[in-house]
Scaffold this motif. Structure first.
Motif, PDB file in Angstrom:
ATOM      1  N   GLN A  33       7.007 -11.352  -5.434  1.00  0.00           N
ATOM      2  CA  GLN A  33       7.443 -10.039  -4.926  1.00  0.00           C
ATOM      3  C   GLN A  33       7.422 -10.006  -3.392  1.00  0.00           C
ATOM      4  N   GLU A  34       6.429 -10.664  -2.786  1.00  0.00           N
ATOM      5  CA  GLU A  34       6.273 -10.602  -1.333  1.00  0.00           C
ATOM      6  C   GLU A  34       6.947 -11.776  -0.626  1.00  0.00           C
ATOM      7  N   LYS A  55       2.652  -1.239   4.711  1.00  0.00           N
ATOM      8  CA  LYS A  55       3.443  -2.251   5.427  1.00  0.00           C
ATOM      9  C   LYS A  55       4.919  -2.150   5.022  1.00  0.00           C
ATOM     10  N   ARG A  83      -2.855 -11.460  -0.546  1.00  0.00           N
ATOM     11  CA  ARG A  83      -2.771 -10.267   0.313  1.00  0.00           C
ATOM     12  C   ARG A  83      -2.881 -10.651   1.791  1.00  0.00           C
ATOM     13  N   THR A  84      -3.770 -11.611   2.085  1.00  0.00           N
ATOM     14  CA  THR A  84      -3.912 -12.058   3.475  1.00  0.00           C
ATOM     15  C   THR A  84      -2.607 -12.654   3.976  1.00  0.00           C
ATOM     16  N   TYR A 122      -5.450  -3.846   6.986  1.00  0.00           N
ATOM     17  CA  TYR A 122      -5.962  -4.620   5.848  1.00  0.00           C
ATOM     18  C   TYR A 122      -7.448  -4.951   6.054  1.00  0.00           C
ATOM     19  N   GLU A 168       0.361 -12.055   2.836  1.00  0.00           N
ATOM     20  CA  GLU A 168       1.336 -10.957   2.942  1.00  0.00           C
ATOM     21  C   GLU A 168       1.153 -10.208   4.267  1.00  0.00           C
ATOM     22  N   MET A 169      -0.083  -9.864   4.588  1.00  0.00           N
ATOM     23  CA  MET A 169      -0.344  -9.085   5.811  1.00  0.00           C
ATOM     24  C   MET A 169      -0.051  -9.890   7.072  1.00  0.00           C
ATOM     25  N   ALA A 170      -0.360 -11.192   7.025  1.00  0.00           N
ATOM     26  CA  ALA A 170      -0.218 -12.023   8.226  1.00  0.00           C
ATOM     27  C   ALA A 170       1.157 -12.711   8.298  1.00  0.00           C
ATOM     28  N   ASP A 171       2.093 -12.293   7.432  1.00  0.00           N
ATOM     29  CA  ASP A 171       3.445 -12.868   7.417  1.00  0.00           C
ATOM     30  C   ASP A 171       3.441 -14.380   7.216  1.00  0.00           C
ATOM     31  N   GLN A 189      -7.039 -11.943  -2.773  1.00  0.00           N
ATOM     32  CA  GLN A 189      -7.113 -11.709  -1.322  1.00  0.00           C
ATOM     33  C   GLN A 189      -6.398 -12.802  -0.524  1.00  0.00           C
TER      34      GLN A 189
END
Lengths: 114, 137
Positions: free
Chosen positions: A86-87, B23, A58-59, B44, A61-64, A55
């Motif tokens: 990958q991200e 995304k 993932r966090t 998310y 990744e989501m928050a750039d 997480q």
């Protein structure tokens, strides 16, 4: 400050270089609580955390967030590193406590988010 | 464009996988990065909530030239008091959820903050629906 200088300052290592274009940060946020990380809107941020699970990646990744420093000798798993690559996320690890890492990096010029 | 993803309750190893895929699609359709970030954070948070609280759920995404609409439907215990759940800091999350870095009671308020239209509805003992709408033009 770029990730290599950050690693040098905290006596750590860059263990994943997923991104070559966004390796510099001006500000940092330290938390083990991803809920708080997701409330930030700051760009070019270093996330300092002792929470080493999927997480965290993932966090970011989501928050750039492109740069993460894991403290307290926490090591990301192979799967976490694969997703980070990958991200396009860079990862530094060090054995300092969160307080020590924050203190060193603040002293070296990295500003808080708030 | 319509997309549908299944979300398994309790499986934190996969939490965020659906949001990650959506995304990437939002980037492909050339939505502004700052808008994508807001949508990504909201969806998310919603996906983590399904994993944290429900038995199973699905995420339905509809992208058209004017907006991105995302609906989460889950089968789970539901929310007894939505007003209370919308307050920052209120949480019923388990210790396992907190160990994953969540459960601070910021999820629903943060979703609302990051989208243009927000809806949450719930039937206790059946499940919860969350709708996130973001206008892109």
């Amino acid at each position: 400050m770029d990730i290599f200088e950050i690693a040098k300052q905290v006596e750590g290592s860059v263990i994943c270089q997923g991104n070559n274009s966004e390796i510099s940060v001006n500000r940092a946020f330290a938390s083990d609580l991803m809920s708080d990380v997701l409330t930030l809107s700051t760009d070019s941020l270093l996330l300092i955390t002792g929470l080493a699970n999927m997480q965290t990646i993932r966090t970011a990744e989501m928050a750039d967030i492109k740069n993460i420093l894991f403290v307290r000798n926490k090591k990301p798993t192979t799967e976490m590193l694969a997703i980070a690559r990958q991200e396009g996320i860079n990862i530094i690890t060090c054995s300092k406590s969160m307080f020590a890492a924050c203190s060193i990096l603040h002293g070296a010029g990295i500003k808080p988010v708030y | 464009m319509e997309l549908e993803y299944s979300i398994e309750g309790g499986d934190f190893s996969k939490a965020g996988l659906a949001s990650s895929e959506v995304k990437k699609i939002l980037k492909q359709v050339n939505i502004k990065p700052e808008i994508i970030k807001r949508i990504a954070v909201a969806m998310y948070e919603a996906e983590v909530n399904v994993v944290a609280h429900a038995y199973q759920g699905k995420m339905l995404v509809n992208i058209d030239p004017s907006k991105v609409y995302i609906r989460f439907e889950d089968e789970g215990p539901g929310i007894e008091n939505i007003d209370q759940a919308m307050q920052e800091g209120f949480s019923t999350a388990s210790e396992a959820v907190r160990q994953m870095g969540f459960g601070a009671g910021m999820g629903l308020p943060n979703m609302k903050k990051n989208v243009d239209e927000f809806f949450v509805g719930s039937v206790v003992g059946k499940g919860t629906t969350v709708e996130l709408t973001t206008y892109i033009k």
